[in-house]
Design an enzyme around this catalytic site. Structure first.
Site, PDB file in Angstrom:
ATOM      1  N   THR A 177       0.832  -1.189   0.000  1.00 17.74           N
ATOM      2  CA  THR A 177       0.000   0.000   0.000  1.00 17.74           C
ATOM      3  C   THR A 177       0.876   1.252   0.000  1.00 17.74           C
ATOM      4  OG1 THR A 177      -1.778  -1.149   1.147  1.00 17.74           O
ATOM      5  CG2 THR A 177      -1.758   1.251   1.317  1.00 17.74           C
ATOM      6  N   PHE A 180       1.944   0.740   6.962  1.00 18.58           N
ATOM      7  CA  PHE A 180       2.005   1.443   5.665  1.00 18.58           C
ATOM      8  C   PHE A 180       3.331   2.191   5.485  1.00 18.58           C
ATOM      9  CE2 PHE A 180      -2.912   2.086   5.054  1.00 18.58           C
ATOM     10  CZ  PHE A 180      -3.050   0.733   4.800  1.00 18.58           C
ATOM     11  N   SER A 192      -6.353  -2.504   6.876  1.00 19.35           N
ATOM     12  CA  SER A 192      -5.150  -2.792   7.647  1.00 19.35           C
ATOM     13  C   SER A 192      -5.428  -2.504   9.118  1.00 19.35           C
ATOM     14  CB  SER A 192      -3.979  -1.930   7.176  1.00 19.35           C
ATOM     15  OG  SER A 192      -2.901  -2.043   8.087  1.00 19.35           O
ATOM     16  N   THR A 195      -9.398 -11.689   2.147  1.00 17.98           N
ATOM     17  CA  THR A 195      -9.416 -10.642   3.154  1.00 17.98           C
ATOM     18  C   THR A 195      -7.995 -10.199   3.497  1.00 17.98           C
ATOM     19  OG1 THR A 195      -9.245 -12.181   5.015  1.00 17.98           O
ATOM     20  CG2 THR A 195     -11.477 -11.633   4.259  1.00 17.98           C
ATOM     21  N   THR A 205      -5.411  -9.145   6.927  1.00 18.30           N
ATOM     22  CA  THR A 205      -4.977  -9.908   8.096  1.00 18.30           C
ATOM     23  C   THR A 205      -6.013  -9.822   9.219  1.00 18.30           C
ATOM     24  OG1 THR A 205      -3.759  -7.974   8.899  1.00 18.30           O
ATOM     25  CG2 THR A 205      -2.541  -9.582   7.568  1.00 18.30           C
ATOM     26  N   GLY A 240      -1.500 -15.909   7.033  1.00 12.13           N
ATOM     27  CA  GLY A 240      -1.038 -17.275   6.852  1.00 12.13           C
ATOM     28  C   GLY A 240      -2.128 -18.291   7.115  1.00 12.13           C
ATOM     29  N   TYR A 257       0.396 -14.459  -0.401  1.00 12.23           N
ATOM     30  CA  TYR A 257       1.385 -13.647   0.307  1.00 12.23           C
ATOM     31  C   TYR A 257       2.179 -14.537   1.262  1.00 12.23           C
ATOM     32  CZ  TYR A 257       3.681  -9.907   2.872  1.00 12.23           C
ATOM     33  OH  TYR A 257       4.635  -9.102   3.440  1.00 12.23           O
ATOM     34  N   THR A 258       1.600 -14.855   2.428  1.00 19.16           N
ATOM     35  CA  THR A 258       2.349 -15.611   3.428  1.00 19.16           C
ATOM     36  C   THR A 258       2.691 -17.013   2.936  1.00 19.16           C
ATOM     37  OG1 THR A 258       1.240 -14.328   5.156  1.00 19.16           O
ATOM     38  CG2 THR A 258       2.367 -16.347   5.839  1.00 19.16           C
TER      39      THR A 258
END
EC number: 1.3.5.2
Length: 345
Positions: A89, A118, A178, A248, A250, A271, A321-322
Site C-alpha cells: 500500500t 504502511f 489494515s 481478506t 490480516t 497465513g 502472500y504468506t
C-alpha cells in the site's frame, strides 16, 4: 530454476530477522528485474486465462499487496509466474511506519504477524517505480491514507492517490482494512464506507473521462467482520457498482496461535490460521453480491487445494502472500494447475 532453489534460500532467510529477510529478497528481485536477470527466475506456469473486471488475466493466481510496497521489484516478481501483481500500500506522503521490530514469523503455525503501518516512500516515488517497470501484465496499485491524516479526512488521501496512480494501473485497490493504521477499519462502517465509495466513484468517472479509460476499483476488507457487517459492505459495493472486492486482509484474532512464540505481538496475523475465516467471509459476501462484484480471495493459501477452496467459496481470482513466503514460487504453479484441473473436471 528459482523454485527448486527456494527451499535452500528460505533456510538462510528464516535465520534472519523477518523484515531484514524481506528487504534482502526484494532487493535481489529488484536487481534481477533491472539487469535482465529475471529470465533466470522464470517459472514455467501454464496459461489459464480468466476475464474479471473486464481485464484478461494470464492466470487467476496473483501476488497480494504488501510484499512490494513501493513497486520496486515488479519485473523480478512478474518472472515468478503470477497471473497478476499488486503492489503497495502507498500513501500520499512518505512515512516510516511503526517502530521495529514489526514483523514476526510463527513457523509452527505457518503464519506471520506484522504491524508495519504502511511504511512506504510516498506516491510520487511509487509512480516513478511503476513507470520504470517493463512488466505489461495486470498490475494492481493499492492505496491507503497517511497515519497522521485524521480519519475524518481519509477520503482526501484516497482521492489524491487515486488521481496519481490512475494512468498506470490495471486496477486500483482501496485498502481500508489494515489493522496497523489507527482507526482505519472504521471506514468499513456503513456510513463511512458509503461516503468514501461515493467520492471515489465520482473521481473514477472524472478520471476515466480525462484519460479515456475506466480503471476498475477493488475494495480490500478485513476478515474480522460479523454477518451484519458483511451484508452492509455487500449492499454498499452493489449500490456504488464497485468493480471488485478483495477478501481478506490480516486478522486481529489469535485463537489459532495461542501459546506460540510471538503470538501476543500486536498487529495483523496472516497465513494458515486466517484461511477458514477468510473463506467464511468470501462465502457470505458471495451470497450477498453474487457475480455482480467479483471477489479476489486471499488468506492462508498454501496449496493448490487451498486455492481451489477459495474459488469454491465464491472467489473469481486468488492472491498469495504468506504462503508464498513459506512455500516459494513453486506454489504459484501448483495453484494454477490445481485450479485448471478442477475447472476442466
Amino acid at each position: 530454476m528459482f523454485s527448486s532453489l527456494y527451499p535452500l534460500a528460505r533456510a538462510s532467510l528464516f535465520k534472519m530477522d523477518a523484515e531484514d529477510a524481506h528487504h534482502l529478497t526484494l532487493r535481489a528481485l529488484g536487481a534481477a528485474g533491472r539487469t535482465g536477470l529475471a529470465c533466470a527466475l522464470s517459472a514455467r506456469v501454464p496459461d489459464a486465462p480468466r476475464t474479471v473486471m473486464g481485464l484478461t488475466f494470464r492466470n487467476p493466481v496473483g501476488l497480494a499487496a504488501g510484499l512490494d510496497k513501493d513497486g520496486a521489484a515488479i519485473d523480478g516478481l512478474a518472472a515468478l509466474g503470477f497471473g497478476f501483481i499488486e503492489v503497495g500500500t502507498v500513501t500520499p506522503r512518505p512515512q516510516p511506519g511503526n517502530p521495529r521490530p514489526r514483523m514476526f514469523r510463527l513457523p509452527q503455525a505457518e503464519a506471520l504477524i506484522n504491524r508495519m503501518g504502511f511504511n512506504n516512500h510516498g506516491v510520487d516515488q511509487f509512480v516513478k517505480n511503476v513507470q520504470a517497470a517493463r512488466y505489461r501484465g495486470i498490475l494492481g496499485l493499492n492505496i491507503g491514507k497517511n497515519a497522521d491524516t485524521p480519519i475524518e479526512r481519509a477520503a482526501e488521501d484516497y482521492l489524491y492517490c487515486l488521481e496519481r496512480v490512475y494512468p498506470f494501473a490495471s486496477y486500483v485497490t482501496i485498502n481500508i482494512s489494515s489493522p496497523n493504521t489507527k482507526n482505519l477499519r472504521q471506514l468499513q462502517g456503513a456510513g463511512e464506507l458509503d461516503a468514501l465509495l461515493a467520492a471515489l466513484k465520482d473521481k473514477q468517472q472524472r478520471l476515466a473521462d480525462l484519460h479515456g479509460k475506466l480503471v476498475p476499483l477493488a475494495l480490500k476488507i478485513a476478515p474480522d467482520l460479523d454477518d451484519e457487517q458483511v451484508k452492509e459492505i455487500g449492499d454498499t459495493l452493489l449500490r456504488h457498482k464497485i468493480e471488485a472486492v478483495i477478501a481478506t486482509n490480516t486478522t486481529l484474532s489469535r485463537a489459532a496461535v495461542q501459546g506460540l512464540p510471538h503470538a501476543d505481538e500486536a498487529g495483523g496475523l496472516s497465513g494458515r490460521p486466517v484461511f477458514d475465516a477468510s473463506n467464511e467471509v468470501i462465502r457470505k459476501l458471495h451470497a450477498e453480491v453474487g457475480n455482480d462484484v467479483p471477489i479476489i480471495g486471499v488468506g492462508g493459501i498454501f496449496s493448490g487445494e487451498d486455492a481451489h477452496a477459495k474459488l469454491a467459496a465464491g472467489a473469481a481470482l486468488v492472491q498469495l502472500y504468506t504462503g508464498f513466503i513459506y512455500r516459494g514460487p513453486a506454489l504459484v504453479s501448483e495453484c494454477v494447475k490445481a485450479i485448471a484441473r478442477e475447472r476442466s473436471a
